[in-house]
Design a protein around this motif. Structure first.
Motif, mmCIF file in Angstrom:
data_model
loop_
_atom_site.group_PDB
_atom_site.id
_atom_site.type_symbol
_atom_site.label_atom_id
_atom_site.label_comp_id
_atom_site.label_asym_id
_atom_site.label_seq_id
_atom_site.Cartn_x
_atom_site.Cartn_y
_atom_site.Cartn_z
ATOM 1 N N ARG A 1 3.890 1.556 -1.049
ATOM 2 C CA ARG A 1 4.519 1.717 -2.368
ATOM 3 C C ARG A 1 3.504 2.252 -3.363
ATOM 4 N NH1 ARG A 1 6.390 -3.160 -4.693
ATOM 5 N NH2 ARG A 1 7.400 -1.824 -6.200
ATOM 6 N N SER A 2 2.273 1.765 -3.271
ATOM 7 C CA SER A 2 1.261 2.205 -4.230
ATOM 8 C C SER A 2 0.886 3.666 -4.004
ATOM 9 C CB SER A 2 0.020 1.330 -4.132
ATOM 10 O OG SER A 2 -0.782 1.724 -3.036
ATOM 11 N N LEU A 3 1.250 4.187 -2.829
ATOM 12 C CA LEU A 3 0.972 5.607 -2.564
ATOM 13 C C LEU A 3 2.146 6.486 -2.978
ATOM 14 C CD1 LEU A 3 -0.709 5.331 0.927
ATOM 15 C CD2 LEU A 3 -1.811 5.960 -1.196
ATOM 16 N N VAL B 1 0.841 -1.200 0.000
ATOM 17 C CA VAL B 1 0.000 0.000 0.000
ATOM 18 C C VAL B 1 0.878 1.253 0.000
ATOM 19 C CG1 VAL B 1 -1.618 1.358 1.362
ATOM 20 C CG2 VAL B 1 -1.993 -1.084 1.063
#
Lengths: 397, 355
Positions: free
Chosen positions: A285-287, A283
């Motif tokens: 990293r996805s942000l 999460v």
């Protein structure tokens, strides 16, 4: 949804600017650089023979001062910036009396180690006052040339000398007050703690996290190095250094400190390997979080469970190693380590020139530093465990 | 940067005519020690602004890897994006550097993942995690960040949001955690939300509320790419549907077209399987999925020799409908789709009667 009224703001982003310029100066970095600049300034002043504060710093002192700067910027500044969290963690740490006692002891130890030498100064050698008993106890009067307390007659020609408040904890064979020796030992111990916490622990944690997080070849390389390092007995390397260089606390700290972090690095790596697969890491990293950010904010706080006790174990171990090496006599003569003082107390006939003294007759010489050493080790373990519990929000006391 | 000058269209043209996201010929391989898995093998699709596209298919069909390849968060290695272009708002993401991608992740394209139990950092308060999603991309004062956190938590339906933002994830229920995860994903106002089975790990009543929540988001102009294998989610959310099998898209259609006339044999089988009553007694057990031609041919009752052709069958329109295309040789110029369409007519009345 609010803040992006311009649908094309994307085109205006200068990619080189983003992520490089922003927030380069953080409070922690500012404190670190200010501290380093201050130290360099002090060092230059000392080199041109302008000794400030009346203190002359040795090389070990400079290293420890640098360590203090590292700890201040790395631990104290973040703790102050996140006051709420710090207060909560400390509150939980002291919520159990035994952990609170450990924390208080370590606090007193640090305070005494820093302030003590300045307050008590360094007393002159008083050979005429050697082997005075602590206040409330008695020793043989013949050991010392001058008895400060009341002299009582014993069997035959034996006379006893009562301890006095001049030396509340007694004196050793050189007439050094035991209180002074314990305080000096505390300073040595604090040096060991600061050096380990400021240089060895970050090194271990960094290697472990990089190896676990990056994986692949870097992991292989770092872990093979750690394996090799774990095979090198630090004490042998220390003795080799002892043969060729001046023996000093710095040599001991460098040799043992820099050869003893392999275990923590391995531990951190294996924990990191597990944690990096966690959903919240993906999460983050996805942000848009960078690997460094993820490691700092989401990996490290999640491995405190194993990292914190391991760190405190290493601290305790190195304190014990220092005392042990000093006990064996491989220490700097002017450095009053608890270990060397215990040794003096346990083998007084070697050191008490021309006297036949049994160790139990001068029990105070070995007992007080031994108590201090034991309490330090116990406190380190207790605070390590307490801090682990306090840092885990899922554990509600 | 170079990618900025690649596109020849102006910004105005782009927002009107071109889709927000265009994926062409995306190929992602996963290398393991024993073999190479062709997880995504030539996928093409678009997502328009304000549109919700659902990606359906069974586990292992490459849905998640497709979505994680778009912004490069798929772990590399073991995965490797070998080919294709991903064009997002005029920018080619596969050619972008990692630091460029980081500025897009979260701020332009956000992800929501399947498992709310692990989506939140257990040692960090939910408020901090929300704020962090903003501060990664922009400077914001602590007070403003906190205010926005409370406002958004309230918007996703967390009761007593102002009191609860200092709580830790374990103090919330699974459904609340997924709402918080969605709020965090939306913290920096992305243009595209990639939701990877957002409703799978929560119970049925929570699912319904999450679907409502996601429905509300597209009204604000956001696009959603939603992975699911739940037909109710598809029916409630999707404007268009992409059906994936074996790393390829086998059928694309609007939601209504797909639900009324599934045309690829795999889609039919997938829809047929939802009521748990298989009417195809001769369905073969799953063997190795081929990596060329039509990936479904080993299980397809209509398979013929040309299905094995080296490339995936080209897409052909179903009964000349707009938006509805299927990758099946029987729908091509030489094929006869009628037997396949008849299959569905046979299945449908029965399953219709069951419901």
């Amino acid at each position: 949804m609010g803040t992006s009224p311009d649908p094309h703001r994307f085109e205006q982003v200068d990619w080189n600017e983003v992520g490089h310029s922003r927030r380069f100066v953080t409070p922690a970095r500012a404190v670190f650089f200010a501290g380093v600049v201050l130290l360099v300034g002090l060092y230059v002043l000392q080199r041109v023979d302008t000794v400030l504060l009346g203190v002359y710093f040795e090389r070990i002192d400079w290293v420890i001062l640098l360590g203090t700067v590292v700890l201040t910027s790395g631990v104290i500044v973040p703790a102050v910036r996140r006051r709420e969290l710090t207060r909560r963690v400390l509150g939980r740490l002291v919520s159990r009396p035994i952990h609170a006692a450990g924390a208080v002891f370590l606090g007193v130890l640090s305070l005494v180690a820093v302030v003590g030498p300045a307050v008590f100064g360094s007393p002159d050698l008083m050979f005429q006052h050697r082997f005075h008993a602590p206040y409330g106890f008695t020793g043989e009067a013949s050991w010392s040339a001058e008895c400060l307390g009341e002299v009582t007659d014993g069997e035959g020609i034996t006379r006893y000398c009562d301890g006095t408040m001049t030396y509340p904890l007694g004196t050793n064979h050189r007439g050094h007050p035991m209180g002074h020796l314990v305080v000096e030992g505390a300073r040595t111990t604090l040096y060991v703690l600061v050096f380990t916490a400021a240089f060895v622990v970050p090194l271990a944690a960094a290697v472990g996290i990089v190896a676990g997080f990056r994986g692949g070849r870097i992991d292989d390389l770092l872990m093979s190095y750690v394996d090799v390092q774990l095979c090198i007995p630090a004490i042998v390397v220390f003795f080799i250094g002892y043969m060729y260089w001046n023996v000093s606390l710095l040599l001991l700290l460098v040799m043992f400190g820099l050869l003893s972090w392999g275990g923590i690095a391995r531990l951190v790596r294996s924990e990191t390997l597990q944690r990096r697969e966690d959903g919240h890491v993906l999460v983050a990293r996805s942000l848009g979080a960078s690997p460094f950010y993820v490691a700092k904010r989401h990996i490290v706080p999640n491995i405190t469970n194993t990292l914190v006790p391991a760190i405190f174990h290493l601290l305790a171990l190195l304190v014990l190693v220092e005392a042990g090496v000093a006990f064996l006599g491989f220490h700097h003569l002017e450095l009053y380590s608890w270990g060397s003082t215990i040794q003096e107390g346990l083998d007084p006939s070697m050191t008490g020139v021309g006297l036949v003294v049994e160790p139990h007759e001068v029990w105070w010489v070995s007992t007080f530093p031994a108590i201090a050493l034991t309490l330090t080790l116990v406190s380190l373990k207790l605070v390590g465990d307490g801090l682990r519990d306090a840092l885990d929000p899922r554990r509600n006391h | 940067m170079t990618t900025e000058h690649d596109s020849t269209t102006t910004a105005d043209d782009r927002s009107e005519a071109t889709p927000l996201l265009t994926v062409e010929n995306l190929r992602t391989r996963i290398r393991t020690e024993r073999e190479t898995i062709y997880a995504v093998d030539g996928v093409n699709f678009t997502v328009d602004r304000g549109e919700t596209v659902c990606l359906v298919g069974e586990s292992g069909s490459g849905k998640s890897v497709t979505c994680e390849s778009l912004t490069g968060i798929v772990p590399q290695p073991p995965a490797e994006i070998v080919d294709g272009t991903v064009e997002f708002d005029g920018r080619r993401l596969l050619e972008a550097t990692e630091s460029e991608l980081r500025t897009i992740r979260g701020s332009r394209i956000a992800h929501v993942f399947q498992n709310p139990q692990s989506a939140l950092d257990p040692v960090c308060t939910v408020g901090d995690q929300f704020v962090e999603a903003i501060t990664i991309h922009e400077e914001i004062s602590p007070a403003a960040a906190r205010e926005r956190a409370i406002e958004r938590f309230r918007a996703v339906g967390i009761p007593r949001a102002s009191a609860r933002i200092d709580d830790y994830p374990h103090e919330f229920s699974g459904g609340q955690r997924q709402r918080i995860a969605i709020a965090i994903a939306l913290a920096a106002d992305p243009d595209l939300l990639i939701a990877d089975e957002p409703t799978t790990a929560v119970d049925v009543t929570v699912q319904a509320r999450l679907i409502e929540l996601l429905q509300g988001l597209t009204d604000g102009g956001m696009s959603i790419l939603c992975i699911t294998h739940d037909l109710r989610v598809v029916a409630a959310l999707a404007d268009r549907v992409l059906v994936m099998f074996g790393g390829t898209i086998v059928e694309r259609a609007t939601t209504e077209q797909l639900l009324t006339q599934p045309s690829h044999p795999y889609t039919q089988a997938l829809l047929d399987s939802y009521d748990g009553l298989s009417r195809r007694a001769d369905r073969s057990a799953r063997g190795e999925i081929p990596t060329d031609g039509c990936r479904f041919r080993a299980e397809c009752p209509h398979a013929v020799d040309v299905c094995a052709g080296p490339d995936q069958p080209t897409f052909a329109a179903v009964a000349d409908r707009e938006h509805h295309a299927v990758s099946c040789v029987h729908f091509g110029p030489e094929g006869d789709p009628e037997p396949i369409l008849d299959d569905w007519r046979e299945m449908r009345p029965i399953s219709g009667g069951q419901q």
